[in-house]
Design an enzyme around this catalytic site. Sequence first.
Site, mmCIF file in Angstrom:
data_model
loop_
_atom_site.group_PDB
_atom_site.id
_atom_site.type_symbol
_atom_site.label_atom_id
_atom_site.label_comp_id
_atom_site.label_asym_id
_atom_site.label_seq_id
_atom_site.Cartn_x
_atom_site.Cartn_y
_atom_site.Cartn_z
ATOM 1 N N ASP A 46 0.813 -1.229 0.000
ATOM 2 C CA ASP A 46 0.000 0.000 0.000
ATOM 3 C C ASP A 46 0.839 1.268 0.000
ATOM 4 O OD1 ASP A 46 -2.202 -1.628 0.841
ATOM 5 O OD2 ASP A 46 -1.937 -0.973 2.908
ATOM 6 N N LYS A 68 -3.562 1.997 -1.940
ATOM 7 C CA LYS A 68 -4.758 2.389 -1.183
ATOM 8 C C LYS A 68 -4.505 3.689 -0.446
ATOM 9 C CE LYS A 68 -7.139 -0.390 1.101
ATOM 10 N NZ LYS A 68 -7.543 -1.449 2.020
ATOM 11 N N MET A 181 -6.614 7.968 11.414
ATOM 12 C CA MET A 181 -7.331 8.646 10.322
ATOM 13 C C MET A 181 -8.187 9.780 10.867
ATOM 14 S SD MET A 181 -8.346 5.256 8.101
ATOM 15 C CE MET A 181 -8.586 4.137 9.480
HETATM 16 N N1 SAH Z 1 -2.693 -0.821 10.002
HETATM 17 C C1 SAH Z 1 -2.160 0.497 10.312
HETATM 18 C C2 SAH Z 1 -3.248 1.558 10.260
HETATM 19 C C3 SAH Z 1 -3.788 1.800 8.857
HETATM 20 S S1 SAH Z 1 -5.016 3.048 8.825
HETATM 21 C C4 SAH Z 1 -1.461 0.448 11.679
HETATM 22 O O1 SAH Z 1 -1.602 -0.526 12.417
HETATM 23 O O2 SAH Z 1 -0.754 1.399 12.008
HETATM 24 C C5 SAH Z 1 -4.058 4.444 8.355
HETATM 25 C C6 SAH Z 1 -3.843 5.377 9.532
HETATM 26 O O3 SAH Z 1 -2.806 4.847 10.378
HETATM 27 C C7 SAH Z 1 -3.357 6.756 9.183
HETATM 28 O O4 SAH Z 1 -4.412 7.601 8.791
HETATM 29 C C8 SAH Z 1 -2.758 7.212 10.493
HETATM 30 O O5 SAH Z 1 -3.764 7.551 11.421
HETATM 31 C C9 SAH Z 1 -2.106 5.909 10.979
HETATM 32 N N2 SAH Z 1 -0.699 5.812 10.565
HETATM 33 C C10 SAH Z 1 -0.152 4.886 9.773
HETATM 34 N N3 SAH Z 1 1.186 5.076 9.674
HETATM 35 C C11 SAH Z 1 1.469 6.164 10.421
HETATM 36 C C12 SAH Z 1 2.662 6.870 10.724
HETATM 37 N N4 SAH Z 1 3.856 6.505 10.241
HETATM 38 N N5 SAH Z 1 2.583 7.957 11.531
HETATM 39 C C13 SAH Z 1 1.401 8.338 12.053
HETATM 40 N N6 SAH Z 1 0.245 7.706 11.804
HETATM 41 C C14 SAH Z 1 0.272 6.639 11.001
#
Ligand code: SAH
Length: 260
Positions: A46, A68, A181
């Site tokens: 992704d 995505k 998010m």
């Molecule tokens: N599966 C992922 C979440 C996916 S949803 C996990 O466990 O982290 C996507 C959201 O994850 C983003 O909108 C943000 O809120 C968060 N996110 C993912 N990577 C991030 C990062 N490096 N720094 C801050 N927030 C992050």
Amino acid sequence: MLPAAEPPATEARGHIALVGAGPGARDLLTLRAAQRLREADVIFYDRLVDPALLHLARTGARRVYVGKEVGRNAWPQAHIDRLIVAEARKGRRVVRLKSGDPSVFGRAAEEIAAARAAGIEPEIVPGITAASAAAAAIRVPLTERGETDCFAVTTGLCRPGDPAPDRSLLARPGTALAIYMGIGKAAEIEAAMLAAGAPAECPVDIVSCVSTGRERHASATLASLSETLRREALPGPAILFLRHPKSLSGRRAGGASRAA
Ligand code: SAH
């Protein structure tokens, strides 16, 4: 040696692994995830996955960007599900590489169901979720003895047409909230949490691009959350880390009472 993680033996039908890539930094990938990447014939990844991780894969492995975006799918989920299954059916070792932990807001349920419908039991390789990495980056633990008895993970975005999550339970004293998010919905979240009785002084940390070279952090209170975001213009992806420590409510009970 630690117990080795053997992928389930489904070679004739291929193998599907939903693999957590962690929050961004390459060294926050687990050893098991690195192993699955090395073994993969094809990797679907992704937008939030750092492409540098793909260097771990064999030269001959196919790397497919499924792009995505948050709240918008460049590739419809059903299309991704079909492709993963089709590749595994050819006897290939498929890695579905997802940011953070695949089980946290990662649409893993749909991919698990698609694999099972094809008679393949998928493997899930957990990853470090963004909330854990955000807490580590700002050195504020997700829970604190005596202050928090509940750590909840919630989202600012739901499926189009779904009602916003009911935030009333999340406003209670002793709750720490990691909101994924959430930056686009910060004003709504702020208003809903205040209306549900969370004190205006609840600390909120906004941690953006955690564990990458673009990492940024701003501190706010619940009442100043959306204004802080506007002022600081923190980019996504970001975690909103909102705490309602018990001691804050203790002070509140002895001080001004706020409408619940
Ligand atoms: N599966 C992922 C979440 C996916 S949803 C996990 O466990 O982290 C996507 C959201 O994850 C983003 O909108 C943000 O809120 C968060 N996110 C993912 N990577 C991030 C990062 N490096 N720094 C801050 N927030 C992050």
